[in-house]
Scaffold this active site. Structure first.
Site, PDB file in Angstrom:
ATOM      1  N   ARG A 166     -12.128 -13.516 -15.584  1.00 65.14           N
ATOM      2  CA  ARG A 166     -11.223 -12.435 -16.027  1.00 65.14           C
ATOM      3  C   ARG A 166      -9.792 -12.426 -15.637  1.00 65.14           C
ATOM      4  O   ARG A 166      -9.084 -11.362 -15.392  1.00 65.14           O
ATOM      5  CB  ARG A 166     -11.706 -10.943 -15.612  1.00 65.14           C
ATOM      6  CG  ARG A 166     -13.322 -10.720 -16.228  1.00 65.14           C
ATOM      7  CD  ARG A 166     -13.324 -10.780 -17.566  1.00 65.14           C
ATOM      8  NE  ARG A 166     -14.666 -10.625 -17.923  1.00 65.14           N
ATOM      9  CZ  ARG A 166     -15.698 -11.561 -18.525  1.00 65.14           C
ATOM     10  NH1 ARG A 166     -15.176 -12.844 -18.166  1.00 65.14           N
ATOM     11  NH2 ARG A 166     -16.970 -11.571 -18.677  1.00 65.14           N
ATOM     12  N   SER A 243     -15.981  -2.337 -20.273  1.00 66.71           N
ATOM     13  CA  SER A 243     -16.282  -2.517 -18.822  1.00 66.71           C
ATOM     14  C   SER A 243     -15.101  -2.016 -17.812  1.00 66.71           C
ATOM     15  O   SER A 243     -14.175  -2.589 -18.182  1.00 66.71           O
ATOM     16  CB  SER A 243     -16.893  -3.886 -18.546  1.00 66.71           C
ATOM     17  OG  SER A 243     -18.024  -4.217 -19.276  1.00 66.71           O
ATOM     18  N   GLU A 349     -11.025  -3.293 -14.552  1.00 67.68           N
ATOM     19  CA  GLU A 349     -10.343  -4.343 -15.390  1.00 67.68           C
ATOM     20  C   GLU A 349      -9.126  -3.933 -16.672  1.00 67.68           C
ATOM     21  O   GLU A 349      -8.189  -4.480 -16.660  1.00 67.68           O
ATOM     22  CB  GLU A 349     -11.340  -4.541 -16.567  1.00 67.68           C
ATOM     23  CG  GLU A 349     -12.674  -5.582 -15.979  1.00 67.68           C
ATOM     24  CD  GLU A 349     -13.309  -6.184 -17.397  1.00 67.68           C
ATOM     25  OE1 GLU A 349     -12.569  -6.726 -18.262  1.00 67.68           O
ATOM     26  OE2 GLU A 349     -14.624  -6.249 -17.038  1.00 67.68           O
TER      27      GLU A 349
END
Length: 357
Positions: A166, A243, A349
């Site tokens: 990520r 998420s 995130e």
């Protein structure tokens, strides 16, 4: 190119929160993107680049500068053969799931497990978007960007992108604005090996099996809908950034410490935290599991205005009237609760603009 002053920003994000921008510019060509960025940087003014808005939480006060909405479009097939694969250049503003649907229809294998993810294609290398055992780093050949430091257009090969879980060089700073992304996909009518156990179970196959591309896409969409991860204006469980926290990665020794902490907190008979191997040799565990075991179950915070999804503990959602402050307060409560219970700091995130978590 469209330009609006005091433009509301909430409608440009999937979380649907945030105040106005001093100026909103909607750019539909690469030249418009480049010219706008150069103009703002020459004036030394704040700039926020927005794609699909699926990874942003904008402050209630809004943004005191120019918001550039990248609305470029286009999918150019540079080559398509069984030897070299399909080389496909995609405009940054092209909808990501539109590309995945096109790939499945054309017989291009490699991104089918990333079906249903909201947002634009240009955002995918920034976050190294991934799900169900695939991530875009596996198929990106090159990324073309505007370098704001030199005001020149540059091309990054895959090896230059610094892809990790990520993360990428594009996420590390605001120096680069993605213009387009070229993918190298396999020409095949079947998926890449199914790497996610729940997905394999849903398909009725073993992990590692290959299935028709359309079957893989359908199964992924089913999984995501059950978790409230496919956008639906009528379903507040999807008014989110997907998420909200990344899965923690830690050393094996640190994971053993976590396991001992879980036993101390939940009892010797408690299940151990999920454990998955990480490419770097460390251990990855489940943020959703930690959140749930820390006392934040599905729907925590209901009736709102911000609450965890009723379908998945990893999604912070807007129940219809939440502010950015409401979203941040709930996210802090969850993050701090996991720290207090298990000593693990979850990392968000989505990007917070104009405020911090």
């Amino acid at each position: 190119m469209q330009e609006v002053h005091d433009a509301p920003l909430a409608e440009l994000t999937t979380m649907r929160v945030g105040g106005p921008a001093r100026r909103l510019v909607v750019a539909e060509t690469i030249d418009e993107v480049v010219d706008t960025v150069r103009e703002v940087d020459d004036a030394d003014e704040p700039l926020l680049v927005v794609g699909g808005g699926s990874n942003l939480v904008i402050a209630d006060a809004g943004f005191p500068g120019t918001v550039l909405k990248v609305a470029t479009s286009g999918i150019e097939v540079e080559s398509d053969d069984s030897c070299g694969g399909a080389m496909v250049r995609v405009a940054a503003g092209e909808g990501w799931d539109d590309l995945v649907a096109r790939a499945v229809a054309e017989g291009w294998s490699g991104i089918e497990a990333l079906s249903g993810i909201p947002g634009s294609t240009g955002a995918t290398p920034v976050q190294n978007v991934g799900a169900y055992g695939q991530e875009v780093a596996q198929t990106i050949a090159r990324v073309r960007v505007l370098d704001r430091r030199t005001q020149e257009v540059r091309t990054f090969s895959n090896a230059d992108c610094g892809f990790t879980y990520r993360h990428s060089v594009f996420k590390a700073s605001s120096q680069y604005v993605v213009l387009d992304v070229t993918f190298q996909l396999r020409v095949a009518d079947r998926s890449q090996p199914i790497a996610y156990a729940d997905l394999a179970k849903g398909l009725g196959v073993e992990v590692g099996a290959r299935v028709p591309l359309a079957d893989a896409r359908g199964a992924v969409l089913d999984q995501r809908r059950r978790r409230g991860m496919v956008l639906d204006a009528d379903d507040h469980d999807t008014w989110s950034c997907g998420s909200f926290f990344t899965n923690p990665i830690m050393s094996a020794a640190r994971f053993d410490d976590l396991t001992a902490r879980v036993r101390a907190e939940l009892g010797d008979d408690a299940a151990e935290p999920p454990r998955f191997p990480d490419a770097g040799g460390d251990v990855k565990t489940s943020a959703a599991w930690l959140i749930d075991k820390a006392g934040f179950g599905k729907g925590f915070g209901m009736p709102g205005p911000a609450a965890l999804s009723t379908k998945h503990t990893l999604a912070v959602t807007n129940r219809g009237s939440a502010t950015a402050a409401d979203v941040a307060a709930l996210a802090r409560q969850v993050r701090d609760g996991v720290i207090d219970r298990f000593g693990v700091t979850l990392v968000n995130e989505p990007v917070f603009v104009g405020h911090e978590l």
